[in-house]
Motif scaffolding. Structure first.
Motif, PDB file in Angstrom:
ATOM      1  N   PRO A  96      -9.821   7.697  -5.610  1.00  0.00           N
ATOM      2  CA  PRO A  96      -8.399   7.542  -5.283  1.00  0.00           C
ATOM      3  C   PRO A  96      -7.563   7.438  -6.558  1.00  0.00           C
ATOM      4  O   PRO A  96      -8.084   7.097  -7.616  1.00  0.00           O
ATOM      5  CB  PRO A  96      -8.363   6.234  -4.493  1.00  0.00           C
ATOM      6  N   ALA A  97      -6.284   7.746  -6.450  1.00  0.00           N
ATOM      7  CA  ALA A  97      -5.385   7.674  -7.604  1.00  0.00           C
ATOM      8  C   ALA A  97      -5.302   6.235  -8.116  1.00  0.00           C
ATOM      9  O   ALA A  97      -5.055   5.319  -7.335  1.00  0.00           O
ATOM     10  CB  ALA A  97      -3.999   8.177  -7.219  1.00  0.00           C
ATOM     11  N   PRO A  98      -5.496   6.015  -9.421  1.00  0.00           N
ATOM     12  CA  PRO A  98      -5.460   4.659  -9.962  1.00  0.00           C
ATOM     13  C   PRO A  98      -4.049   4.151 -10.256  1.00  0.00           C
ATOM     14  O   PRO A  98      -3.873   2.989 -10.599  1.00  0.00           O
ATOM     15  CB  PRO A  98      -6.266   4.777 -11.261  1.00  0.00           C
ATOM     16  N   ALA A  99      -3.040   4.997 -10.106  1.00  0.00           N
ATOM     17  CA  ALA A  99      -1.672   4.612 -10.461  1.00  0.00           C
ATOM     18  C   ALA A  99      -1.095   3.565  -9.509  1.00  0.00           C
ATOM     19  O   ALA A  99      -0.173   2.841  -9.876  1.00  0.00           O
ATOM     20  CB  ALA A  99      -0.761   5.843 -10.477  1.00  0.00           C
ATOM     21  N   VAL A 100      -1.639   3.491  -8.293  1.00  0.00           N
ATOM     22  CA  VAL A 100      -1.164   2.529  -7.298  1.00  0.00           C
ATOM     23  C   VAL A 100      -2.360   1.979  -6.538  1.00  0.00           C
ATOM     24  O   VAL A 100      -3.417   2.604  -6.485  1.00  0.00           O
ATOM     25  CB  VAL A 100      -0.191   3.180  -6.274  1.00  0.00           C
ATOM     26  N   GLY A 101      -2.194   0.813  -5.922  1.00  0.00           N
ATOM     27  CA  GLY A 101      -3.196   0.315  -4.998  1.00  0.00           C
ATOM     28  C   GLY A 101      -3.045   1.058  -3.678  1.00  0.00           C
ATOM     29  O   GLY A 101      -1.950   1.478  -3.317  1.00  0.00           O
ATOM     30  N   ALA A 170      -5.519  11.214  -3.946  1.00  0.00           N
ATOM     31  CA  ALA A 170      -6.686  11.337  -4.814  1.00  0.00           C
ATOM     32  C   ALA A 170      -6.292  11.356  -6.293  1.00  0.00           C
ATOM     33  O   ALA A 170      -5.098  11.392  -6.627  1.00  0.00           O
ATOM     34  CB  ALA A 170      -7.462  12.596  -4.460  1.00  0.00           C
ATOM     35  N   ASP A 171      -7.280  11.350  -7.149  1.00  0.00           N
ATOM     36  CA  ASP A 171      -7.065  11.331  -8.596  1.00  0.00           C
ATOM     37  C   ASP A 171      -7.524  12.652  -9.210  1.00  0.00           C
ATOM     38  O   ASP A 171      -8.440  12.685 -10.024  1.00  0.00           O
ATOM     39  CB  ASP A 171      -7.837  10.164  -9.210  1.00  0.00           C
TER      40      ASP A 171
END
Length: 173
Positions: A96-101, A170-171
């Motif tokens: 998952p994208a790490p920029a947000v929870g 996603a990341d």
């Protein structure tokens, strides 16, 4: 740049998908046809008993967006216990994208009321900001006091199933 691709997988080595090459680079925009399967894993557990079924399906549904479903079925006569190094967790098919929870919704079916848990338990998955792995922590409503919110899941009872499904960012871009 600016190339649109339809891979209809006539050679049978992957899945059918649509993608493009744009300013952000190459990306799959969506999978066509059947969903992809993957084998989710439990994390932060001790020795796992035999008799656990891991089922997962997923697909790209838009650029950088994944739809997934996970069913982890403990068919054994043993509870799965956490190691104490955090909550029992499960893995996603793509980080998952790490920029947000991000939050994930699920439930547990525990027909035998085993491990001191009710027969149906609402579960919440948590991918925290800065997470650079595919691991999602599992939480559930506090068994002690509802007003205290969520507790880490530390046991998956015998003959129970943990199910999660949803959509997440996603990341990949």
């Amino acid at each position: 740049m600016g190339t649109l691709v339809y891979d209809l997988d006539n050679n049978g080595n992957d899945t059918q998908y649509e993608g493009f090459v744009g300013r952000d680079g190459y990306t799959v925009t969506r999978h066509l046809g059947k969903p992809r399967t993957y084998e989710p894993r439990l994390v932060n557990t001790g020795k796992l008993p035999s008799g656990i079924q891991y089922r997962g399906i997923w697909r790209w549904i838009a650029p950088n967006t994944v739809s997934f479903a996970v069913d982890i079925n403990n068919q054994s006569d043993s509870d799965i216990k956490g190691t104490g190094e955090g909550p029992i967790s499960f893995t996603l098919p793509v980080n998952p994208a790490p920029a947000v929870g991000q939050a994930f919704q699920g439930y547990m079916i525990n027909g035998g009321y085993d491990a001191g848990l009710p027969n149906f338990v609402a579960l919440t998955g948590m991918s925290w900001m800065g997470n650079r792995t595919n691991v999602v922590k599992i939480l559930y409503p506090s068994a002690n006091k509802l007003r205290e919110g969520l507790d880490y899941l530390l046991v998956v009872p015998r003959r129970s199933s943990v199910v999660f499904s949803g959509t997440y960012e996603a990341d990949t871009l």
